[in-house]
Design an enzyme around this catalytic site. Structure first.
Site, PDB file in Angstrom:
ATOM      1  N   SER A  80       1.037  -1.684   0.016  1.00 49.19           N
ATOM      2  CA  SER A  80      -0.077  -0.175  -0.084  1.00 49.19           C
ATOM      3  C   SER A  80       0.632   1.350  -0.271  1.00 49.19           C
ATOM      4  CB  SER A  80      -0.984   0.000   1.238  1.00 49.19           C
ATOM      5  OG  SER A  80       0.035   0.359   2.432  1.00 49.19           O
ATOM      6  N   THR A 220      -1.647   2.886   3.091  1.00 45.98           N
ATOM      7  CA  THR A 220      -1.449   4.074   2.725  1.00 45.98           C
ATOM      8  C   THR A 220      -0.858   4.023   4.966  1.00 45.98           C
ATOM      9  OG1 THR A 220      -3.235   5.771   2.014  1.00 45.98           O
ATOM     10  CG2 THR A 220      -1.994   6.979   3.721  1.00 45.98           C
ATOM     11  N   THR A 238       1.537   6.691   0.647  1.00 49.63           N
ATOM     12  CA  THR A 238       0.775   5.382  -0.248  1.00 49.63           C
ATOM     13  C   THR A 238       0.612   5.700  -1.932  1.00 49.63           C
ATOM     14  OG1 THR A 238      -1.115   5.380  -0.446  1.00 49.63           O
ATOM     15  CG2 THR A 238      -0.738   7.566  -1.182  1.00 49.63           C
ATOM     16  N   ARG A 248      -4.953   9.963 -10.777  1.00 47.47           N
ATOM     17  CA  ARG A 248      -5.564   9.686  -9.971  1.00 47.47           C
ATOM     18  C   ARG A 248      -4.853  10.288  -8.630  1.00 47.47           C
ATOM     19  NH1 ARG A 248      -5.856   7.441  -4.248  1.00 47.47           N
ATOM     20  NH2 ARG A 248      -8.193   7.457  -3.175  1.00 47.47           N
ATOM     21  N   THR A 271      -5.424   7.415   6.912  1.00 44.18           N
ATOM     22  CA  THR A 271      -5.480   5.675   5.668  1.00 44.18           C
ATOM     23  C   THR A 271      -6.575   5.715   5.372  1.00 44.18           C
ATOM     24  OG1 THR A 271      -5.053   4.929   7.794  1.00 44.18           O
ATOM     25  CG2 THR A 271      -3.677   5.908   6.757  1.00 44.18           C
ATOM     26  N   GLY A 272      -6.684   5.135   4.536  1.00 39.43           N
ATOM     27  CA  GLY A 272      -8.583   4.277   3.928  1.00 39.43           C
ATOM     28  C   GLY A 272      -8.250   5.176   2.228  1.00 39.43           C
ATOM     29  N   GLY A 274      -9.440   7.867   0.663  1.00 38.88           N
ATOM     30  CA  GLY A 274      -9.179   8.995   0.179  1.00 38.88           C
ATOM     31  C   GLY A 274     -10.276  10.091  -0.569  1.00 38.88           C
TER      32      GLY A 274
HETATM   33  N1  GLY Z   1      -6.221   7.725   1.391  1.00 36.13           N
HETATM   34  C1  GLY Z   1      -5.152   6.771   0.194  1.00 36.13           C
HETATM   35  C2  GLY Z   1      -5.753   6.776  -0.886  1.00 36.13           C
HETATM   36  O1  GLY Z   1      -6.665   7.201  -0.714  1.00 36.13           O
HETATM   37  O2  GLY Z   1      -4.626   7.129  -1.833  1.00 36.13           O
END
Ligand code: GLY
Length: 373
Positions: A80, A220, A238, A248, A271-272, A274
């Site tokens: 990740s 992340t 990340t 993206r 994290t998670g 985004g």
């Molecule tokens: N939190 C990382 C992402 O969504 O790219």
């Protein structure tokens, strides 16, 4: 009264013997701490331990947290972050990172950076060497190379396998795929098919590749550090959402989204998923909440509630989302909180990593807004 007896008396009376101003300063002295996301293979624990080692050695807090996350960026097993991160839909690894230095109130970020294993270091160079806040794509890569960073293939055997498995799962609305595939079978049979497609790869690895192919993860690492002088810095890095559209950028490189820090208040990161974080400007919201008097836990809880509100608190839709926040206040109080108590039903409870000045780096349980059955 001799000097000796004065100092002995002061020791006996403790801070109560100090003048009021000195007493306030002694009581307000922050407790050094480093907090990060947990990450696989003890990534968070190792990251926090490294950052604390540097902080205790008198290093700058930004250098410390960057050195901490570098461990995870360079670890090919963490899919990740950094080297070995899961690639975009073209099979190319694209990395995002941001950092903030409390004492100088400066920030730097890179987005959709290809070919460089440690994007956090490039974000730090943007902070230190430019008047800009963010470089992306080709420009970010050229900037990194100008500073001597080597462009490399960031895919590993593992990330390539996962991408190829994902490609096999892509189909049109009639269920057709151009890639040789008969993979609509239930999981057991699926492994048998994947075994044929990828001879020599172990079943565990195939099972993992199938899971990430059908449930694209977004890991992340976020890390926030505080030293005994009260100086703070933070970083988030990340590889973003697996199989994303090339270009993206998630929340991680967005200052105020995946990371925010105000030397007068504290720092926060996420994290998670985004996209959901950006809809609530999460890290900035957490820090502003603390500025207005909330504890780190209350500040995160309010932010998680905003995420939930954006889904009309619909648990069925929220079940698809996974998001966590981490916060450190300038006095050393900290918290980690997640939308759900665990990332999916049956998975271990959500945790984060902490290292205190005694050098003890460990996991602590995150609090959560919602519980999975
Ligand atoms: N939190 C990382 C992402 O969504 O790219």
């Amino acid at each position: 009264m001799t000097d000796m007896s004065l100092s002995r008396r002061a020791v006996m009376l403790g801070v109560a013997a100090l003048p009021i101003a000195q007493r306030a300063a002694a009581q307000a002295r922050p407790k050094p701490v480093v907090v990060s996301s947990a990450n696989a293979f003890n990534g968070g624990i190792n990251c926090c331990a490294k950052a604390m080692e540097l902080i205790k050695g008198g290093g700058d807090t930004l250098d410390a947290v960057i050195a901490g996350v570098n461990i995870v960026e360079l670890d090919p097993r963490d899919t990740s972050v950094g080297y070995g991160g899961l690639p975009n839909e073209d099979g190319v690894v694209e990395l995002d990172a941001s950092c903030m230095h409390g004492p100088t109130r400066r920030g730097g970020a890179v987005g959709a950076l290809r070919g460089i294993k440690t994007p956090s270091k490039i974000a730090q160079l943007v902070l230190a060497e430019t008047e800009h806040m963010m470089l992306v794509g080709e420009g970010a890569l050229r900037f990194a190379k100008a500073y001597g960073f080597q462009e490399e293939d960031l895919n590993t055997e593992r990330s390539r396998l996962a991408w190829r498995t994902w490609k096999r799962e892509m189909r049109d609305k009639n269920g057709h795929t151009n890639w040789e595939s008969l993979t609509d079978a239930p999981p057991k049979k699926k492994i048998a098919e994947l075994r044929k497609a990828f001879p020599g790869v172990e079943d565990d690895m195939l099972g993992w590749a199938y899971q990430v192919a059908v449930h694209p993860p977004h890991g992340t690492i976020n890390c926030i550090g505080l030293n005994e002088k009260g100086e703070m810095s933070a970083v988030t890095t990340t590889s973003g959402m697996a199989w994303k559209i090339p270009g993206r950028c998630g929340d991680s490189p967005i200052l105020g989204g995946g990371l925010w820090l105000d030397q007068d208040v504290g720092g926060a990161g996420s994290t998670g998923r985004g996209e959901e974080n950006l809809r609530v400007c999460g890290a900035h919201t957490v820090v502003e909440n603390m500025r207005h008097g909330m504890s780190p836990k209350e500040a995160i809880l309010d932010t998680l509630k905003r995420v939930s509100r954006n889904f009309d608190n619909d648990l069925a839709r929220l079940a698809e989302i996974d998001i966590s926040f981490y916060a450190v206040r300038k006095d050393g109080e900290y918290a980690g909180g997640s939308l759900w108590d665990r990332p999916r039903p049956g998975a271990p409870a959500a945790q984060f990593a902490v290292c205190t000045a005694d050098g003890r780096s460990r996991h602590e349980n995150s609090f959560s807004l919602l519980g999975r059955k």
